[in-house]
Design an enzyme around this catalytic site. Sequence first.
Site, PDB file in Angstrom:
ATOM      1  N   ASN A  11     -14.511  25.114 -16.888  1.00 31.98           N
ATOM      2  CA  ASN A  11     -14.556  26.105 -17.384  1.00 31.98           C
ATOM      3  C   ASN A  11     -13.143  26.544 -16.768  1.00 31.98           C
ATOM      4  O   ASN A  11     -12.357  26.421 -15.423  1.00 31.98           O
ATOM      5  CB  ASN A  11     -15.175  26.786 -15.946  1.00 31.98           C
ATOM      6  CG  ASN A  11     -14.870  28.592 -15.942  1.00 31.98           C
ATOM      7  OD1 ASN A  11     -14.303  28.886 -17.191  1.00 31.98           O
ATOM      8  ND2 ASN A  11     -15.609  29.204 -15.216  1.00 31.98           N
ATOM      9  N   TRP A  12     -11.953  26.221 -18.336  1.00 32.82           N
ATOM     10  CA  TRP A  12     -10.685  26.718 -17.929  1.00 32.82           C
ATOM     11  C   TRP A  12     -10.073  27.869 -17.819  1.00 32.82           C
ATOM     12  O   TRP A  12      -8.744  28.705 -17.366  1.00 32.82           O
ATOM     13  CB  TRP A  12     -10.003  25.749 -19.323  1.00 32.82           C
ATOM     14  CG  TRP A  12     -10.041  24.210 -19.812  1.00 32.82           C
ATOM     15  CD1 TRP A  12     -10.965  23.708 -18.756  1.00 32.82           C
ATOM     16  CD2 TRP A  12      -9.763  23.545 -20.746  1.00 32.82           C
ATOM     17  NE1 TRP A  12     -10.528  22.201 -19.558  1.00 32.82           N
ATOM     18  CE2 TRP A  12     -10.099  22.846 -20.571  1.00 32.82           C
ATOM     19  CE3 TRP A  12      -8.630  24.532 -21.917  1.00 32.82           C
ATOM     20  CZ2 TRP A  12      -9.340  21.577 -21.758  1.00 32.82           C
ATOM     21  CZ3 TRP A  12      -8.411  23.366 -22.885  1.00 32.82           C
ATOM     22  CH2 TRP A  12      -8.975  22.139 -22.491  1.00 32.82           C
ATOM     23  N   LYS A  13     -11.362  28.550 -17.561  1.00 33.80           N
ATOM     24  CA  LYS A  13     -10.515  30.681 -17.127  1.00 33.80           C
ATOM     25  C   LYS A  13      -9.873  30.797 -18.415  1.00 33.80           C
ATOM     26  O   LYS A  13      -9.672  30.721 -19.507  1.00 33.80           O
ATOM     27  CB  LYS A  13     -10.611  30.524 -15.724  1.00 33.80           C
ATOM     28  CG  LYS A  13     -12.091  29.452 -14.999  1.00 33.80           C
ATOM     29  CD  LYS A  13     -12.084  30.606 -13.279  1.00 33.80           C
ATOM     30  CE  LYS A  13     -13.167  29.533 -12.556  1.00 33.80           C
ATOM     31  NZ  LYS A  13     -13.186  30.089 -11.879  1.00 33.80           N
ATOM     32  N   HIS A 101     -20.270  34.920 -14.635  1.00 37.49           N
ATOM     33  CA  HIS A 101     -19.549  34.338 -13.364  1.00 37.49           C
ATOM     34  C   HIS A 101     -19.281  35.118 -12.898  1.00 37.49           C
ATOM     35  O   HIS A 101     -19.404  36.873 -13.208  1.00 37.49           O
ATOM     36  CB  HIS A 101     -18.617  33.634 -14.781  1.00 37.49           C
ATOM     37  CG  HIS A 101     -17.702  32.459 -12.911  1.00 37.49           C
ATOM     38  ND1 HIS A 101     -17.128  33.719 -13.018  1.00 37.49           N
ATOM     39  CD2 HIS A 101     -17.375  31.334 -13.215  1.00 37.49           C
ATOM     40  CE1 HIS A 101     -16.394  32.686 -12.040  1.00 37.49           C
ATOM     41  NE2 HIS A 101     -16.820  31.237 -12.590  1.00 37.49           N
ATOM     42  N   GLU A 103     -16.952  35.793 -12.144  1.00 37.90           N
ATOM     43  CA  GLU A 103     -15.407  37.049 -12.490  1.00 37.90           C
ATOM     44  C   GLU A 103     -15.902  37.878 -13.411  1.00 37.90           C
ATOM     45  O   GLU A 103     -15.084  38.995 -13.749  1.00 37.90           O
ATOM     46  CB  GLU A 103     -14.755  36.124 -12.787  1.00 37.90           C
ATOM     47  CG  GLU A 103     -14.157  34.745 -11.460  1.00 37.90           C
ATOM     48  CD  GLU A 103     -13.322  33.807 -11.947  1.00 37.90           C
ATOM     49  OE1 GLU A 103     -12.956  33.427 -12.904  1.00 37.90           O
ATOM     50  OE2 GLU A 103     -12.753  32.685 -10.474  1.00 37.90           O
ATOM     51  N   GLU A 171     -22.726  29.567  -7.747  1.00 36.93           N
ATOM     52  CA  GLU A 171     -21.525  28.701  -7.507  1.00 36.93           C
ATOM     53  C   GLU A 171     -21.517  30.798  -5.915  1.00 36.93           C
ATOM     54  O   GLU A 171     -21.242  31.616  -6.699  1.00 36.93           O
ATOM     55  CB  GLU A 171     -20.994  29.522  -7.965  1.00 36.93           C
ATOM     56  CG  GLU A 171     -21.314  28.671  -8.995  1.00 36.93           C
ATOM     57  CD  GLU A 171     -19.729  28.827 -10.355  1.00 36.93           C
ATOM     58  OE1 GLU A 171     -19.076  27.936 -10.876  1.00 36.93           O
ATOM     59  OE2 GLU A 171     -19.644  29.584 -11.034  1.00 36.93           O
ATOM     60  N   GLY A 177     -12.458  28.481  -6.451  1.00 36.86           N
ATOM     61  CA  GLY A 177     -11.143  29.049  -6.317  1.00 36.86           C
ATOM     62  C   GLY A 177     -10.889  28.991  -5.245  1.00 36.86           C
ATOM     63  O   GLY A 177      -9.181  29.231  -5.068  1.00 36.86           O
ATOM     64  N   SER A 209     -14.893  25.531  -6.085  1.00 37.00           N
ATOM     65  CA  SER A 209     -13.898  23.883  -5.603  1.00 37.00           C
ATOM     66  C   SER A 209     -14.940  23.039  -5.308  1.00 37.00           C
ATOM     67  O   SER A 209     -13.844  21.906  -4.876  1.00 37.00           O
ATOM     68  CB  SER A 209     -13.841  24.912  -3.608  1.00 37.00           C
ATOM     69  OG  SER A 209     -13.351  25.531  -4.183  1.00 37.00           O
ATOM     70  N   GLY A 230     -13.538  24.260 -11.863  1.00 35.66           N
ATOM     71  CA  GLY A 230     -12.602  25.329 -12.249  1.00 35.66           C
ATOM     72  C   GLY A 230     -11.673  24.417 -12.757  1.00 35.66           C
ATOM     73  O   GLY A 230     -11.099  23.708 -12.918  1.00 35.66           O
ATOM     74  N   GLY A 231     -11.102  24.658 -11.516  1.00 35.83           N
ATOM     75  CA  GLY A 231      -9.337  24.859 -10.896  1.00 35.83           C
ATOM     76  C   GLY A 231      -9.283  22.483 -11.639  1.00 35.83           C
ATOM     77  O   GLY A 231      -8.499  22.140 -12.512  1.00 35.83           O
TER      78      GLY A 231
HETATM   79  P1  PGA Z   1     -13.033  26.240  -8.877  1.00 26.14           P
HETATM   80  O1  PGA Z   1     -13.759  28.042 -10.251  1.00 26.14           O
HETATM   81  O2  PGA Z   1     -14.151  24.485  -8.963  1.00 26.14           O
HETATM   82  O3  PGA Z   1     -12.315  26.540  -9.364  1.00 26.14           O
HETATM   83  O4  PGA Z   1     -13.210  27.035  -7.690  1.00 26.14           O
HETATM   84  C1  PGA Z   1     -15.478  27.469 -10.499  1.00 26.14           C
HETATM   85  C2  PGA Z   1     -15.783  28.498 -11.589  1.00 26.14           C
HETATM   86  O5  PGA Z   1     -15.342  29.531 -10.995  1.00 26.14           O
HETATM   87  O6  PGA Z   1     -17.008  27.966 -12.175  1.00 26.14           O
END
Ligand code: PGA
Length: 251
Positions: A11-13, A101, A103, A171, A177, A209, A230-231
Amino acid sequence: MAVRTKLLAGNWKMNGLREDAEVLARGLAQRATVAGGGRPACELLICPPASLLMMVGGVLSGSGVALGGQDCHAAPKGAHTGDISPEMLADAGCSYVILGHSERRHGHGETDAMVRDKVAGAWRAGLIAILCVGETQAQRQAGRATDIVLTQLAGSIPDGATSGNLVVAYEPVWAIGTGLTASLEDIAKMHAIVRASIPAGTRILYGGSVNPQNAAGILTLAEVDGALVGGASLDADSFWTIACCCAEPAA
Ligand code: PGA
């Protein structure tokens, strides 16, 4: 028991401009293509921002790495400025879309009912919905983690869910993050709880994470069918190292 092929989703966000995104996508496509028979034992998926879908889709074409969206509107088209429809994602080459998600739930006020409509929209367009659920730190500390996750599942999954059109991503909000991850014991426990309330054979990903250091422990848990990253998905080496931690699917 049905075999659940692991899924590693990046997930590149809201990250990536054409130049760096192309280098990243090319790095993955090359690894996936060169690996051939030695590919990791998982399905790979990249979910870039909407502006990069067509370009990334082109770069990934033929590599076996799938393309997905990060969100969508529930409707097929119409007067919804700034939104993207499931049909548009499918038209851009997506086979998956991330929905609900944290977010989106927290940053955009998305409710379970809104997420459920989006999941139905995704299915109408032939997309597989990756439905995200997870508790906040305060909810976990209050002993409500299981309740919250079960309520989100009950409210966000429309009738007609199958192991073919749905993937659930657990999650914990406090792990996203932050560099914090849930303990292996808590992950296994929550995944078992989730599994009891979704169709048999549905894949459950862990997210929050996940990185090359902790991936092996998480991805070899019997209840974990992959990860939403994500990251660490913004670096081809890191993402590939995580992919290589995927064990053969349980038979
Ligand atoms: P993260 O993000 O790996 O940066 O914690 C995961 C996500 O939000 O899907």
